[in-house]
Design a protein around this motif. Structure first.
Motif, PDB file in Angstrom:
ATOM      1  N   ALA A 124      -1.450  21.808  -1.734  1.00 49.52           N
ATOM      2  CA  ALA A 124      -0.902  22.895  -2.751  1.00 49.52           C
ATOM      3  C   ALA A 124      -1.801  24.100  -2.284  1.00 49.52           C
ATOM      4  O   ALA A 124      -3.145  24.092  -2.069  1.00 49.52           O
ATOM      5  CB  ALA A 124      -1.489  22.358  -4.291  1.00 49.52           C
ATOM      6  N   PRO A 125      -1.067  25.191  -2.026  1.00 48.88           N
ATOM      7  CA  PRO A 125      -1.796  26.403  -1.485  1.00 48.88           C
ATOM      8  C   PRO A 125      -3.135  26.809  -2.331  1.00 48.88           C
ATOM      9  O   PRO A 125      -3.173  26.855  -3.540  1.00 48.88           O
ATOM     10  CB  PRO A 125      -0.801  27.549  -1.761  1.00 48.88           C
ATOM     11  N   ALA A 126      -4.179  26.812  -1.587  1.00 51.90           N
ATOM     12  CA  ALA A 126      -5.616  27.356  -2.316  1.00 51.90           C
ATOM     13  C   ALA A 126      -5.685  28.712  -2.504  1.00 51.90           C
ATOM     14  O   ALA A 126      -5.271  29.502  -1.781  1.00 51.90           O
ATOM     15  CB  ALA A 126      -6.713  26.786  -1.459  1.00 51.90           C
ATOM     16  N   LEU A 127      -5.604  29.163  -3.727  1.00 54.34           N
ATOM     17  CA  LEU A 127      -6.010  30.607  -4.142  1.00 54.34           C
ATOM     18  C   LEU A 127      -7.279  31.115  -4.225  1.00 54.34           C
ATOM     19  O   LEU A 127      -7.458  31.996  -3.858  1.00 54.34           O
ATOM     20  CB  LEU A 127      -4.853  30.835  -5.335  1.00 54.34           C
ATOM     21  N   ALA A 128      -8.059  30.333  -5.037  1.00 56.58           N
ATOM     22  CA  ALA A 128      -9.362  30.912  -5.281  1.00 56.58           C
ATOM     23  C   ALA A 128     -10.519  29.715  -5.465  1.00 56.58           C
ATOM     24  O   ALA A 128      -9.842  28.541  -6.153  1.00 56.58           O
ATOM     25  CB  ALA A 128      -9.353  32.080  -6.327  1.00 56.58           C
ATOM     26  N   ILE A 129     -11.462  30.201  -5.281  1.00 54.79           N
ATOM     27  CA  ILE A 129     -12.731  29.326  -6.068  1.00 54.79           C
ATOM     28  C   ILE A 129     -13.812  30.335  -6.688  1.00 54.79           C
ATOM     29  O   ILE A 129     -13.821  31.455  -6.400  1.00 54.79           O
ATOM     30  CB  ILE A 129     -13.544  28.372  -5.176  1.00 54.79           C
ATOM     31  N   ALA A 130     -14.382  29.648  -7.676  1.00 56.80           N
ATOM     32  CA  ALA A 130     -15.625  30.464  -8.372  1.00 56.80           C
ATOM     33  C   ALA A 130     -16.390  29.509  -8.696  1.00 56.80           C
ATOM     34  O   ALA A 130     -16.258  28.499  -9.043  1.00 56.80           O
ATOM     35  CB  ALA A 130     -14.781  31.144  -9.580  1.00 56.80           C
ATOM     36  N   GLU A 131     -17.947  30.009  -8.532  1.00 55.22           N
ATOM     37  CA  GLU A 131     -18.843  29.076  -9.007  1.00 55.22           C
ATOM     38  C   GLU A 131     -19.768  30.061  -9.939  1.00 55.22           C
ATOM     39  O   GLU A 131     -19.922  30.954  -9.561  1.00 55.22           O
ATOM     40  CB  GLU A 131     -19.804  28.754  -7.666  1.00 55.22           C
ATOM     41  N   VAL A 173       3.327  23.434  -6.752  1.00 53.67           N
ATOM     42  CA  VAL A 173       4.210  23.071  -5.867  1.00 53.67           C
ATOM     43  C   VAL A 173       5.424  22.760  -6.325  1.00 53.67           C
ATOM     44  O   VAL A 173       5.451  21.669  -6.989  1.00 53.67           O
ATOM     45  CB  VAL A 173       3.730  22.031  -4.794  1.00 53.67           C
ATOM     46  N   PRO A 174       6.556  23.706  -6.451  1.00 53.55           N
ATOM     47  CA  PRO A 174       7.966  23.552  -7.165  1.00 53.55           C
ATOM     48  C   PRO A 174       8.496  22.250  -6.667  1.00 53.55           C
ATOM     49  O   PRO A 174       8.613  21.840  -5.626  1.00 53.55           O
ATOM     50  CB  PRO A 174       8.588  24.698  -6.589  1.00 53.55           C
ATOM     51  N   GLY A 175       8.884  21.472  -7.579  1.00 51.47           N
ATOM     52  CA  GLY A 175       9.726  20.154  -7.530  1.00 51.47           C
ATOM     53  C   GLY A 175       8.984  18.916  -7.317  1.00 51.47           C
ATOM     54  O   GLY A 175       9.646  17.928  -7.061  1.00 51.47           O
TER      55      GLY A 175
END
Length: 262
Positions: A94-101, A118-120
């Motif tokens: 699944a496309p990675a968009l962000a991380i936060a810590e 992920v559509p479908g």
């Protein structure tokens, strides 16, 4: 509390990027739909600027986890790293968009990993439990064999997962087209170079675990054959090792339950 965030390059300076820089707020939103929420992790979907995203929150459920995440990578950062490594190796995620810590008094607290939907697609284990019995025999075999080959490819590329159960793969199946598998729970993925036989056996058992009651013995044999090769002698060896591994795990589980009840 301090927050450090990392965004996918294409999101920097965008409204979506600004929202994802503080993903904990998405979980606090009344619109968040939780898939799970327990002492170690929480997973929820949320809509940001008309786009659906999934947020996974990792909770430091013990003091030693705070120390570990302070001086080593947090689970969210491991997800980010392994997502890129898997994509470079030709696998789907699944496309990675962000991380936060987040940190409090210098110690790591929660970390967050945000992906696009992920559509479908749906978890492969759930797909099998809900739809497997209604599939034609040929389609059931096709999907199982495709998953076995993807797991074999994963191992041959030097990757190993500590939790490879079928619900940690997203499946997108289309009529007539090849099924697509997307890897989840990336915090448990490691690139170890050479995946040992014992680890391969463990992952095969884990994959089939959530759907064991839904997969007939002959279909399990086809799964193992698609993974391990067509030679009868090889198939026999794999089956013996899988049976022995499952027996050991049942014995260990029974021993732990006995100690707890005692």
């Amino acid at each position: 509390m301090t927050i450090s965030a990392r965004l996918a390059p294409e999101l920097r300076g965008t409204p979506l990027g600004e929202a994802l820089a503080a993903p904990q707020r998405l979980l606090d939103s009344p619109d968040a739909r939780f898939v799970k929420d327990h002492r170690r992790t929480a997973v929820a979907s949320a809509r940001v600027g008309g786009r659906e995203v999934f947020v996974k929150r990792f909770k430091p459920y013990a003091w030693y986890r705070r120390l570990e995440w302070t001086f080593r990578s947090s689970p969210a950062r491991r997800c980010w790293t392994q997502s890129a490594a898997l994509e470079r190796a030709g696998f789907r995620v699944a496309p990675a968009l962000a991380i936060a810590e987040t940190r409090r008094l210098g110690l790591a607290t929660d970390s967050y990993f945000v992906t696009a939907t992920v559509p479908g697609a749906m978890p492969a284990g759930r797909f099998w439990r809900e739809r497997g019995r209604g599939l034609p025999v040929a389609e059931r075999r096709r999907l199982l064999e495709a998953l076995a080959r993807e797991l074999r490819r994963f191992h041959d590329a030097g990757f190993y997962s500590r939790d490879a159960n079928a619900d940690n793969f997203l499946l997108r199946a289309s009529d007539g087209g090849p099924p697509e598998f997307f890897f989840l729970d990336l915090e448990n993925v490691r690139r170890v170079g050479r995946v040992s036989r014992r680890r391969r056996v463990k992952n095969i058992v884990q994959v089939l675990g959530p759907v064991r009651g839904e997969v007939a013995r002959r279909d399990r044999l086809r799964f193992v054959r698609a993974y391990g090769g067509t030679a009868l002698s090889k198939l026999r060896d794999w089956l013996e090792e899988l049976t022995a591994f499952e027996a050991r795990k049942r014995a260990e589980y029974g021993h732990r339950r006995g100690r707890l009840s005692g």
